[in-house]
Design a protein around this motif. Structure first.
Motif, PDB file in Angstrom:
ATOM      1  N   SER A  90     -12.675  45.624-131.659  1.00  0.00           N
ATOM      2  CA  SER A  90     -13.462  46.596-132.224  1.00  0.00           C
ATOM      3  C   SER A  90     -14.793  46.209-132.451  1.00  0.00           C
ATOM      4  O   SER A  90     -15.558  47.205-132.267  1.00  0.00           O
ATOM      5  CB  SER A  90     -12.845  46.785-133.833  1.00  0.00           C
ATOM      6  OG  SER A  90     -11.541  47.366-133.961  1.00  0.00           O
ATOM      7  N   THR A  91     -14.922  45.096-132.497  1.00  0.00           N
ATOM      8  CA  THR A  91     -16.598  44.547-132.379  1.00  0.00           C
ATOM      9  C   THR A  91     -17.143  45.066-131.274  1.00  0.00           C
ATOM     10  O   THR A  91     -18.349  45.558-131.205  1.00  0.00           O
ATOM     11  CB  THR A  91     -16.558  43.169-132.582  1.00  0.00           C
ATOM     12  OG1 THR A  91     -16.226  42.509-133.881  1.00  0.00           O
ATOM     13  CG2 THR A  91     -17.950  42.568-132.244  1.00  0.00           C
ATOM     14  N   LEU A  92     -16.498  44.824-129.959  1.00  0.00           N
ATOM     15  CA  LEU A  92     -17.240  45.332-128.655  1.00  0.00           C
ATOM     16  C   LEU A  92     -17.287  46.761-128.604  1.00  0.00           C
ATOM     17  O   LEU A  92     -18.238  47.268-127.960  1.00  0.00           O
ATOM     18  CB  LEU A  92     -16.249  44.609-127.499  1.00  0.00           C
ATOM     19  CG  LEU A  92     -16.171  43.033-127.524  1.00  0.00           C
ATOM     20  CD1 LEU A  92     -15.518  42.623-126.352  1.00  0.00           C
ATOM     21  CD2 LEU A  92     -17.365  42.280-127.550  1.00  0.00           C
ATOM     22  N   ALA A  93     -16.294  47.583-129.054  1.00  0.00           N
ATOM     23  CA  ALA A  93     -16.382  49.075-128.989  1.00  0.00           C
ATOM     24  C   ALA A  93     -17.470  49.518-129.844  1.00  0.00           C
ATOM     25  O   ALA A  93     -18.186  50.303-129.207  1.00  0.00           O
ATOM     26  CB  ALA A  93     -14.920  49.585-129.649  1.00  0.00           C
ATOM     27  N   ALA A  94     -17.953  48.968-130.869  1.00  0.00           N
ATOM     28  CA  ALA A  94     -18.783  49.232-131.926  1.00  0.00           C
ATOM     29  C   ALA A  94     -20.391  48.896-130.832  1.00  0.00           C
ATOM     30  O   ALA A  94     -21.285  49.619-130.585  1.00  0.00           O
ATOM     31  CB  ALA A  94     -19.032  48.740-133.216  1.00  0.00           C
ATOM     32  N   ALA A  95     -20.460  47.382-130.529  1.00  0.00           N
ATOM     33  CA  ALA A  95     -21.403  46.919-129.992  1.00  0.00           C
ATOM     34  C   ALA A  95     -21.896  47.595-128.587  1.00  0.00           C
ATOM     35  O   ALA A  95     -23.066  47.953-128.326  1.00  0.00           O
ATOM     36  CB  ALA A  95     -21.216  45.363-129.578  1.00  0.00           C
ATOM     37  N   VAL A  96     -20.892  47.979-127.679  1.00  0.00           N
ATOM     38  CA  VAL A  96     -21.132  48.473-126.666  1.00  0.00           C
ATOM     39  C   VAL A  96     -21.775  50.101-126.770  1.00  0.00           C
ATOM     40  O   VAL A  96     -22.439  50.756-125.718  1.00  0.00           O
ATOM     41  CB  VAL A  96     -19.929  48.662-125.670  1.00  0.00           C
ATOM     42  CG1 VAL A  96     -19.001  49.710-125.781  1.00  0.00           C
ATOM     43  CG2 VAL A  96     -20.155  48.814-124.083  1.00  0.00           C
ATOM     44  N   ALA A  97     -21.556  50.602-128.077  1.00  0.00           N
ATOM     45  CA  ALA A  97     -22.062  51.827-128.195  1.00  0.00           C
ATOM     46  C   ALA A  97     -23.455  51.589-129.044  1.00  0.00           C
ATOM     47  O   ALA A  97     -23.827  52.714-129.491  1.00  0.00           O
ATOM     48  CB  ALA A  97     -21.062  52.724-129.087  1.00  0.00           C
ATOM     49  N   GLY A  98     -23.763  50.445-129.185  1.00  0.00           N
ATOM     50  CA  GLY A  98     -25.366  50.421-129.636  1.00  0.00           C
ATOM     51  C   GLY A  98     -25.381  49.931-131.265  1.00  0.00           C
ATOM     52  O   GLY A  98     -26.396  49.493-131.713  1.00  0.00           O
ATOM     53  N   ALA A  99     -24.080  49.604-131.741  1.00  0.00           N
ATOM     54  CA  ALA A  99     -24.130  49.074-132.981  1.00  0.00           C
ATOM     55  C   ALA A  99     -24.713  47.480-133.372  1.00  0.00           C
ATOM     56  O   ALA A  99     -24.399  46.762-132.313  1.00  0.00           O
ATOM     57  CB  ALA A  99     -23.067  49.354-133.964  1.00  0.00           C
ATOM     58  N   GLU A 100     -24.950  47.221-134.562  1.00  0.00           N
ATOM     59  CA  GLU A 100     -25.208  45.798-134.761  1.00  0.00           C
ATOM     60  C   GLU A 100     -24.193  45.489-135.712  1.00  0.00           C
ATOM     61  O   GLU A 100     -23.733  46.248-136.520  1.00  0.00           O
ATOM     62  CB  GLU A 100     -26.592  45.754-135.598  1.00  0.00           C
ATOM     63  CG  GLU A 100     -26.734  44.429-135.985  1.00  0.00           C
ATOM     64  CD  GLU A 100     -28.227  44.044-137.146  1.00  0.00           C
ATOM     65  OE1 GLU A 100     -28.147  43.573-138.100  1.00  0.00           O
ATOM     66  OE2 GLU A 100     -28.784  45.215-137.101  1.00  0.00           O
ATOM     67  N   VAL A 101     -23.324  44.580-135.111  1.00  0.00           N
ATOM     68  CA  VAL A 101     -22.287  44.165-135.637  1.00  0.00           C
ATOM     69  C   VAL A 101     -21.886  42.632-136.349  1.00  0.00           C
ATOM     70  O   VAL A 101     -22.465  41.802-135.758  1.00  0.00           O
ATOM     71  CB  VAL A 101     -20.851  44.129-134.686  1.00  0.00           C
ATOM     72  CG1 VAL A 101     -19.448  44.233-135.004  1.00  0.00           C
ATOM     73  CG2 VAL A 101     -21.037  45.493-133.650  1.00  0.00           C
ATOM     74  N   THR A 102     -21.468  42.462-137.309  1.00  0.00           N
ATOM     75  CA  THR A 102     -21.072  41.299-138.200  1.00  0.00           C
ATOM     76  C   THR A 102     -19.507  41.191-137.945  1.00  0.00           C
ATOM     77  O   THR A 102     -18.579  41.971-138.281  1.00  0.00           O
ATOM     78  CB  THR A 102     -21.442  41.050-139.506  1.00  0.00           C
ATOM     79  OG1 THR A 102     -22.746  41.273-139.358  1.00  0.00           O
ATOM     80  CG2 THR A 102     -20.941  39.875-140.257  1.00  0.00           C
ATOM     81  N   HIS A 103     -18.887  40.160-136.938  1.00  0.00           N
ATOM     82  CA  HIS A 103     -17.479  39.837-136.712  1.00  0.00           C
ATOM     83  C   HIS A 103     -17.079  38.692-137.725  1.00  0.00           C
ATOM     84  O   HIS A 103     -17.614  37.835-137.452  1.00  0.00           O
ATOM     85  CB  HIS A 103     -17.474  39.503-135.242  1.00  0.00           C
ATOM     86  CG  HIS A 103     -16.049  39.242-134.957  1.00  0.00           C
ATOM     87  ND1 HIS A 103     -15.413  40.323-134.006  1.00  0.00           N
ATOM     88  CD2 HIS A 103     -15.489  38.213-135.106  1.00  0.00           C
ATOM     89  CE1 HIS A 103     -14.100  39.492-133.972  1.00  0.00           C
ATOM     90  NE2 HIS A 103     -14.336  38.253-134.311  1.00  0.00           N
ATOM     91  N   VAL A 104     -16.237  38.935-138.467  1.00  0.00           N
ATOM     92  CA  VAL A 104     -15.360  38.211-139.442  1.00  0.00           C
ATOM     93  C   VAL A 104     -14.040  37.758-139.047  1.00  0.00           C
ATOM     94  O   VAL A 104     -13.148  38.729-139.120  1.00  0.00           O
ATOM     95  CB  VAL A 104     -15.774  38.494-140.937  1.00  0.00           C
ATOM     96  CG1 VAL A 104     -15.100  37.194-141.787  1.00  0.00           C
ATOM     97  CG2 VAL A 104     -17.335  38.747-141.130  1.00  0.00           C
ATOM     98  N   ASP A 105     -13.725  36.548-138.928  1.00  0.00           N
ATOM     99  CA  ASP A 105     -12.223  36.246-138.710  1.00  0.00           C
ATOM    100  C   ASP A 105     -12.065  34.655-139.354  1.00  0.00           C
ATOM    101  O   ASP A 105     -12.924  33.793-139.339  1.00  0.00           O
ATOM    102  CB  ASP A 105     -11.770  36.281-137.443  1.00  0.00           C
ATOM    103  CG  ASP A 105     -10.326  36.225-137.295  1.00  0.00           C
ATOM    104  OD1 ASP A 105      -9.602  37.339-137.094  1.00  0.00           O
ATOM    105  OD2 ASP A 105      -9.648  35.324-137.131  1.00  0.00           O
ATOM    106  N   ALA A 106     -11.026  34.375-139.862  1.00  0.00           N
ATOM    107  CA  ALA A 106     -10.767  33.087-140.543  1.00  0.00           C
ATOM    108  C   ALA A 106     -10.452  32.067-139.364  1.00  0.00           C
ATOM    109  O   ALA A 106     -10.545  30.808-139.793  1.00  0.00           O
ATOM    110  CB  ALA A 106      -9.587  33.055-141.658  1.00  0.00           C
TER     111      ALA A 106
END
Length: 289
Positions: free
Chosen positions: A132-148
Motif C-alpha cells: 500500500s505504501t508503494l501504491a501511494a508513493a508511485v502515484a505521488g503521495a508522501e507516505v509514512t509507513h508504520v509497522d511493529a
C-alpha cells in the motif's frame, strides 16, 4: 492478479488449503474456512512446497526453505498503464511470502485516490512489506509507513529500492501503531489519508498487545483526529475470521464519521481460479466509495 499477468495464479482451493503459483513456485498453504473439497486433487501433487498446519504461524515449510527457495522472487504489481511497483517474495517462518495478491484492487484504488489528491500525506499503519505504501508513493503521495516488525520495515524499504522509489518521500517507522498515532496527535501532525490492515492479534516492538476487537475503534478515532475530520480517503482491510465487511464498515463509520456522512464502500477481498471459483481472502471498507 490480472488475467494477462502470468506471475500469480490461484490454481485450486479446498479442505482448508489453497494452491497458488508465484512464478516458478507452486505453494500449498492454509486457507481457513474453505472446507469444501478441491476441484482438481491431482494438481496438488505439483506443489513445490507446503506450509503445514491449519493457519499461518502454526506450521513449517516442507521441504525446508533452503531446499527450494534459495533466492527471492521478483513480483511485479501493475496498477495502471505505465504505473507499477515490484515486491520481493521469499517464504517466511509464518507461512507468508511477502505479498497478499487479493489486495491488488485496493492498491489500484490507493493509486487512483493519491493521484486525485496531489502531494497527499498518507499514513499507512500495519504496513507489512509495503504494498500500500508503494501504491501511494508511485502515484505521488508522501507516505509514512508504520509497522511493529523491524524486519518487515526493512523488507518494505528493499521493495521501494527495487521499485525505483528509493528517493520517494517515504518515512519508515518501526513502532506500535497505537502509540505512534497517539504521539502524532500530541505533536499536532496531520494526514490527508490513512490506510490500515490490522492483524487479529499482534505485539508491538516493546511487547504492546493488540486485539482487533478491542483496539480497532479507539485507533480509528485517533486516525480521525490525525485527519482533522476532513479525510481525502481511508482504506481499512482485515483477514480476521468472523469479521465481515458490514462490521468493518461500521467500525470505520463510527471511528471516523460518527453516525453522519456518506457510508464507506465495503466488500470482500477475493481471489479467483481460472474457472472463476472465488476464494474469500479478507474484507475491506473504504471511503469515498
Amino acid at each position: 492478479m490480472p488475467k494477462d499477468e502470468p506471475t500469480y495464479e490461484l490454481i485450486d482451493f479446498g479442505d482448508g488449503r489453497k494452491l497458488e503459483r508465484f512464478g516458478a513456485w507452486v505453494l500449498d498453504r492454509p486457507a481457513p474456512g474453505e472446507n469444501g473439497p478441491p476441484s482438481h486433487p491431482d494438481l496438488w501433487k505439483s506443489a513445490t512446497a507446503q506450509y503445514t498446519g491449519g493457519r499461518a504461524t502454526e506450521g513449517t515449510w516442507k521441504p525446508a526453505i533452503k531446499k527450494w527457495a534459495e533466492s527471492s522472487v521478483d513480483f511485479p504489481v501493475k496498477l495502471a498503464e505505465d504505473v507499477d511497483f515490484r515486491i520481493l517474495l521469499s517464504p517466511l517462518p509464518s507461512g507468508q511470502i511477502g505479498v497478499f495478491p487479493e489486495q491488488l484492487g485496493n492498491w489500484q484504488w490507493i493509486a487512483k485516490q493519491s493521484i486525485k489528491t496531489p502531494a497527499a500525506k498518507v499514513l499507512n499503519l500495519f504496513g507489512y512489506t509495503g504494498g500500500s505504501t508503494l501504491a501511494a508513493a508511485v502515484a505521488g503521495a508522501e507516505v509514512t509507513h508504520v509497522d511493529a516488525a523491524k524486519s518487515m520495515v526493512a523488507r518494505a524499504r528493499e521493495n521501494a529500492v527495487l521499485s525505483g522509489l528509493s528517493e520517494a518521500p517515504i518515512r519508515w517507522i518501526v513502532e506500535d501503531a497505537v502509540k505512534f498515532c497517539q504521539r502524532e496527535v500530541k505533536r499536532g501532525n496531520f494526514y490527508d489519508a490513512v490506510i490500515l490492515d490490522p492483524p487479529s492479534y499482534g505485539h508491538g516492538p516493546k511487547g504492546e498487545n493488540w486485539s482487533i476487537k478491542r483496539d480497532l475503534l479507539p485507533l480509528l478515532s485517533l486516525c480521525g483526529e490525525l485527519m482533522a475530520g476532513h479525510p481525502k480517503f481511508v482504506l481499512l482491510t482485515c483477514h480476521t475470521p468472523g469479521m465481515g465487511a458490514a462490521e468493518l464498515s461500521a467500525y470505520l463509520s463510527d471511528g471516523l464519521f460518527g453516525h453522519c456522512g456518506q457510508p464507506p464502500e465495503c466488500g470482500r477481498l477475493n481471489l479467483k481460479t481460472s474457472g472463476d471459483r472465488k476464494l474469500v481472502s479478507g474484507e475491506f471498507a473504504r471511503w469515498p466509495g
